[in-house]
Design a protein around this motif. Structure first.
Motif, PDB file in Angstrom:
ATOM      1  N   HIS A 258       0.827  -1.208   0.000  1.00 39.55           N
ATOM      2  CA  HIS A 258       0.000   0.000   0.000  1.00 39.55           C
ATOM      3  C   HIS A 258       0.863   1.261   0.000  1.00 39.55           C
ATOM      4  CE1 HIS A 258      -3.502   2.447   0.529  1.00 39.55           C
ATOM      5  NE2 HIS A 258      -3.098   2.916   1.696  1.00 39.55           N
ATOM      6  N   GLU A 259       1.949   1.251   0.762  1.00 36.83           N
ATOM      7  CA  GLU A 259       2.838   2.414   0.785  1.00 36.83           C
ATOM      8  C   GLU A 259       3.454   2.640  -0.591  1.00 36.83           C
ATOM      9  OE1 GLU A 259       3.410   4.788   3.093  1.00 36.83           O
ATOM     10  OE2 GLU A 259       1.727   3.816   4.121  1.00 36.83           O
ATOM     11  N   GLN A 260       3.808   1.559  -1.268  1.00 39.50           N
ATOM     12  CA  GLN A 260       4.343   1.692  -2.628  1.00 39.50           C
ATOM     13  C   GLN A 260       3.289   2.237  -3.585  1.00 39.50           C
ATOM     14  OE1 GLN A 260       5.812  -2.285  -3.476  1.00 39.50           O
ATOM     15  NE2 GLN A 260       7.894  -1.703  -2.914  1.00 39.50           N
ATOM     16  N   THR A 261       2.044   1.813  -3.363  1.00 42.13           N
ATOM     17  CA  THR A 261       0.936   2.302  -4.197  1.00 42.13           C
ATOM     18  C   THR A 261       0.760   3.803  -4.019  1.00 42.13           C
ATOM     19  OG1 THR A 261      -0.201   0.174  -4.023  1.00 42.13           O
ATOM     20  CG2 THR A 261      -1.531   2.072  -4.679  1.00 42.13           C
ATOM     21  N   LYS A 262       0.756   4.250  -2.780  1.00 42.73           N
ATOM     22  CA  LYS A 262       0.623   5.679  -2.512  1.00 42.73           C
ATOM     23  C   LYS A 262       1.777   6.463  -3.145  1.00 42.73           C
ATOM     24  CE  LYS A 262       0.130   5.532   2.016  1.00 42.73           C
ATOM     25  NZ  LYS A 262      -0.127   6.018   3.400  1.00 42.73           N
ATOM     26  N   LYS A 263       2.967   5.901  -3.059  1.00 44.98           N
ATOM     27  CA  LYS A 263       4.135   6.595  -3.613  1.00 44.98           C
ATOM     28  C   LYS A 263       4.021   6.731  -5.131  1.00 44.98           C
ATOM     29  CE  LYS A 263       9.193   6.613  -3.727  1.00 44.98           C
ATOM     30  NZ  LYS A 263       9.257   7.023  -5.142  1.00 44.98           N
ATOM     31  N   ILE A 264       3.639   5.653  -5.796  1.00 43.66           N
ATOM     32  CA  ILE A 264       3.565   5.722  -7.262  1.00 43.66           C
ATOM     33  C   ILE A 264       2.456   6.679  -7.698  1.00 43.66           C
ATOM     34  CG2 ILE A 264       1.932   3.818  -7.726  1.00 43.66           C
ATOM     35  CD1 ILE A 264       3.814   2.935  -9.962  1.00 43.66           C
ATOM     36  N   ILE A 265       1.382   6.769  -6.919  1.00 49.46           N
ATOM     37  CA  ILE A 265       0.315   7.729  -7.214  1.00 49.46           C
ATOM     38  C   ILE A 265       0.818   9.153  -7.039  1.00 49.46           C
ATOM     39  CG2 ILE A 265      -1.891   8.640  -6.371  1.00 49.46           C
ATOM     40  CD1 ILE A 265      -2.755   5.740  -5.860  1.00 49.46           C
ATOM     41  N   MET A 266       1.487   9.419  -5.919  1.00 46.72           N
ATOM     42  CA  MET A 266       1.970  10.771  -5.665  1.00 46.72           C
ATOM     43  C   MET A 266       3.081  11.156  -6.639  1.00 46.72           C
ATOM     44  SD  MET A 266      -0.089  11.722  -3.441  1.00 46.72           S
ATOM     45  CE  MET A 266       0.614  13.368  -3.406  1.00 46.72           C
ATOM     46  N   ASP A 267       3.902  10.188  -7.040  1.00 48.79           N
ATOM     47  CA  ASP A 267       4.967  10.484  -8.011  1.00 48.79           C
ATOM     48  C   ASP A 267       4.401  10.911  -9.369  1.00 48.79           C
ATOM     49  OD1 ASP A 267       6.910   9.885  -6.171  1.00 48.79           O
ATOM     50  OD2 ASP A 267       7.396   7.905  -6.982  1.00 48.79           O
ATOM     51  N   HIS A 268       3.164  10.500  -9.642  1.00 45.39           N
ATOM     52  CA  HIS A 268       2.529  10.831 -10.925  1.00 45.39           C
ATOM     53  C   HIS A 268       1.375  11.826 -10.745  1.00 45.39           C
ATOM     54  CE1 HIS A 268       4.623   7.077 -11.977  1.00 45.39           C
ATOM     55  NE2 HIS A 268       4.611   7.521 -13.211  1.00 45.39           N
ATOM     56  N   GLU A 269       1.431  12.611  -9.681  1.00 44.87           N
ATOM     57  CA  GLU A 269       0.314  13.524  -9.409  1.00 44.87           C
ATOM     58  C   GLU A 269       0.084  14.514 -10.545  1.00 44.87           C
ATOM     59  OE1 GLU A 269      -1.749  16.132  -5.956  1.00 44.87           O
ATOM     60  OE2 GLU A 269       0.419  15.958  -5.836  1.00 44.87           O
ATOM     61  N   ASP A 270       1.146  15.065 -11.110  1.00 47.40           N
ATOM     62  CA  ASP A 270       0.974  16.050 -12.184  1.00 47.40           C
ATOM     63  C   ASP A 270       0.234  15.429 -13.364  1.00 47.40           C
ATOM     64  OD1 ASP A 270       2.262  17.928 -10.680  1.00 47.40           O
ATOM     65  OD2 ASP A 270       4.182  17.797 -11.747  1.00 47.40           O
ATOM     66  N   HIS A 271       0.642  14.230 -13.741  1.00 43.15           N
ATOM     67  CA  HIS A 271      -0.020  13.551 -14.863  1.00 43.15           C
ATOM     68  C   HIS A 271      -1.480  13.266 -14.533  1.00 43.15           C
ATOM     69  CE1 HIS A 271      -0.757  10.690 -18.129  1.00 43.15           C
ATOM     70  NE2 HIS A 271      -1.253   9.872 -17.224  1.00 43.15           N
ATOM     71  N   LEU A 272      -1.738  12.735 -13.345  1.00 41.87           N
ATOM     72  CA  LEU A 272      -3.104  12.381 -12.966  1.00 41.87           C
ATOM     73  C   LEU A 272      -4.000  13.611 -12.881  1.00 41.87           C
ATOM     74  CD1 LEU A 272      -2.252   9.724 -10.239  1.00 41.87           C
ATOM     75  CD2 LEU A 272      -3.412   9.280 -12.414  1.00 41.87           C
ATOM     76  N   THR A 273      -3.476  14.692 -12.340  1.00 45.89           N
ATOM     77  CA  THR A 273      -4.262  15.927 -12.230  1.00 45.89           C
ATOM     78  C   THR A 273      -4.624  16.453 -13.615  1.00 45.89           C
ATOM     79  OG1 THR A 273      -3.179  16.494 -10.143  1.00 45.89           O
ATOM     80  CG2 THR A 273      -4.289  18.276 -11.329  1.00 45.89           C
ATOM     81  N   LYS A 274      -3.661  16.406 -14.525  1.00 45.38           N
ATOM     82  CA  LYS A 274      -3.902  16.874 -15.893  1.00 45.38           C
ATOM     83  C   LYS A 274      -4.966  16.030 -16.589  1.00 45.38           C
ATOM     84  CE  LYS A 274      -1.477  17.540 -20.310  1.00 45.38           C
ATOM     85  NZ  LYS A 274      -0.158  17.415 -21.007  1.00 45.38           N
ATOM     86  N   VAL A 275      -4.843  14.722 -16.483  1.00 43.74           N
ATOM     87  CA  VAL A 275      -5.786  13.826 -17.154  1.00 43.74           C
ATOM     88  C   VAL A 275      -7.167  13.897 -16.528  1.00 43.74           C
ATOM     89  CG1 VAL A 275      -6.289  11.406 -17.661  1.00 43.74           C
ATOM     90  CG2 VAL A 275      -3.969  12.262 -17.941  1.00 43.74           C
TER      91      VAL A 275
END
Length: 307
Positions: A258-275
Motif C-alpha cells: 500500500h505504501e508503494q501504491t501511494k508513492k507511485i500515485i503521488m509520483d505521478h500527481e501532475d499527470h493524474l491531475t492533468k488527465v
C-alpha cells in the motif's frame, strides 16, 4: 521494445513476458506500431478529445481490447468522456486532503510481478471502517487504473479481496450506484480484462454485497468469482513467493504494498491531475454518443431502478 519498457519496479514485466503476451494475440511488435499509427491518425479527426494519449497508452488500450481497432477507439474516447459523466470520481487530485484520508481506509495495490499466466494481481483489505466514504474510495482506485494505462502490460487482471475485516456497518455504505459506476469504469473505460475475482474469508453478512456486484457483471465474469475459506487455497492460484505475508506468502506485506501504491500515485500527481481535469468538448464531437445500456442516452449516466 523500448516503447513497452517497464517504468516502475512496482509494475514489473520482462521482455519475454511482453513477447508472450503479444504472441497470445498473434501480434508481432511491428504490427503493434502499425496499429498505433492507425489510432493516431484517427485521433486527428476527433477534435473533441482534449488530450493526445501517448503511444505507450495507445498500446495498452490496444492490448486490453484484444487489438480491435474499433473497440480501442471507443475506449480511448470514453477514457476522456467519463471524466465529465462521473465528475465526482475525478474532481480531486491525489494530494487533496479527502483523498489522503481515503487512502487510510484500506491496504491495496498491485503485486510487482506477473503470474505464470501473465496476469497482474491487485490485492485489497479494508483496515478502517470508521467514516468510510465509498465514492472517495472508488475515486482513489481510478488513480491506479489510470496509471496502469501508462505503466503496465499484462494479459488480464486478478483481484484478491481479503474480507477478514469487513464489519456489518460497512455493507450498507456500498450503494448500488457506486458499485455500478466503478464496474462500468472498469469495463467501459479501462477495459480491464478480469481473469478472476478472489474473495477470501467472506463474512455471511457480506453476501448481499456479492449479490449486488453480480447484478452488474456479465455472466462469464460471474463465473470467475472464486471464494476462499482461508488463505492457503490462494496458493493453488498464485506463487507463494508472490503473495503478501498476510496471505501466508513470502512477498511484501499489504502495508508495504500500500505504501508503494501511494508513492507511485503521488509520483505521478501532475499527470493524474492533468488527465482527470481534462473534459471533452461535446460541441466538437463528430458523432454524438449513442445510447448505452449502462451510461444512458448521449452520455447522461442513468439512475438505477429497483423494485
Amino acid at each position: 521494445m523500448d516503447l513497452l519498457q517497464y517504468k516502475s519496479p512496482m509494475v514489473f514485466y520482462t521482455e519475454d513476458e511482453i513477447k508472450g503476451i503479444l504472441d497470445s494475440h498473434g501480434i508481432k511488435v511491428e504490427q503493434l506500431f502499425d496499429y498505433i499509427k492507425i489510432i493516431k491518425d484517427w485521433l486527428k479527426t476527433q477534435p473533441h478529445i482534449p488530450l493526445e494519449p501517448s503511444d505507450r497508452q495507445i498500446a495498452y488500450f490496444l492490448l486490453m481490447n484484444k487489438f480491435s481497432i474499433e473497440n480501442t477507439k471507443l475506449k480511448l474516447d470514453m477514457n476522456y468522456t467519463i471524466k465529465g459523466l462521473i465528475p465526482d470520481y475525478y474532481n480531486k487530485p491525489p494530494s487533496h486532503p479527502d483523498i489522503q484520508r481515503t487512502l487510510k481506509f484500506a491496504h491495496w495495490g498491485l503485486l510487482p510481478n506477473l503470474t505464470k499466466k501473465l496476469n497482474r494481481v491487485l490485492v485489497w483489505r479494508l483496515v478502517n471502517a470508521e467514516d468510510l466514504d465509498v465514492t472517495l474510495l472508488f475515486s482513489s482506485y481510478c488513480f491506479l487504473f489510470e496509471l496502469k494505462t501508462i505503466l503496465d502490460f499484462n494479459k488480464s487482471d486478478e483481484i484478491v479481496f481479503d474480507m477478514s475485516y469487513f464489519p456489518l456497518s460497512v455493507v450498507a455504505k456500498f450503494n448500488p450506484m457506486d458499485v455500478k459506476r466503478i464496474l462500468t469504469i472498469l469495463e467501459k473505460v479501462y477495459s480491464n480484462r478480469i481473469a478472476a475475482f478472489h474473495f477470501v474469508k467472506l463474512p455471511t453478512h457480506a453476501q448481499s454485497l456479492i449479490k449486488l456486484v453480480k447484478m452488474f457483471l456479465k455472466p462469464k465474469i460471474r463465473e470467475r468469482m472464486i471464494f476462499h475459506d482461508d488463505y492457503d487455497t490462494l496458493h493453488d492460484y498464485f506463487d507463494v513467493d508472490q503473495l503478501p505475508k498476510e496471505f501466508n506468502g513470502n512477498g511484501k506485506s499489504l502495508a508495504e504494498i500500500h505504501e508503494q501504491t501511494k508513492k507511485i500515485i503521488m509520483d505521478h500527481e501532475d499527470h493524474l491531475t492533468k488527465v482527470f481535469s481534462a473534459r471533452v468538448n461535446e460541441d466538437l464531437r463528430p458523432t454524438k454518443l449513442t445510447n448505452d445500456d449502462l451510461l444512458g442516452f448521449y452520455g447522461n449516466f442513468k439512475q438505477l431502478d429497483f423494485d
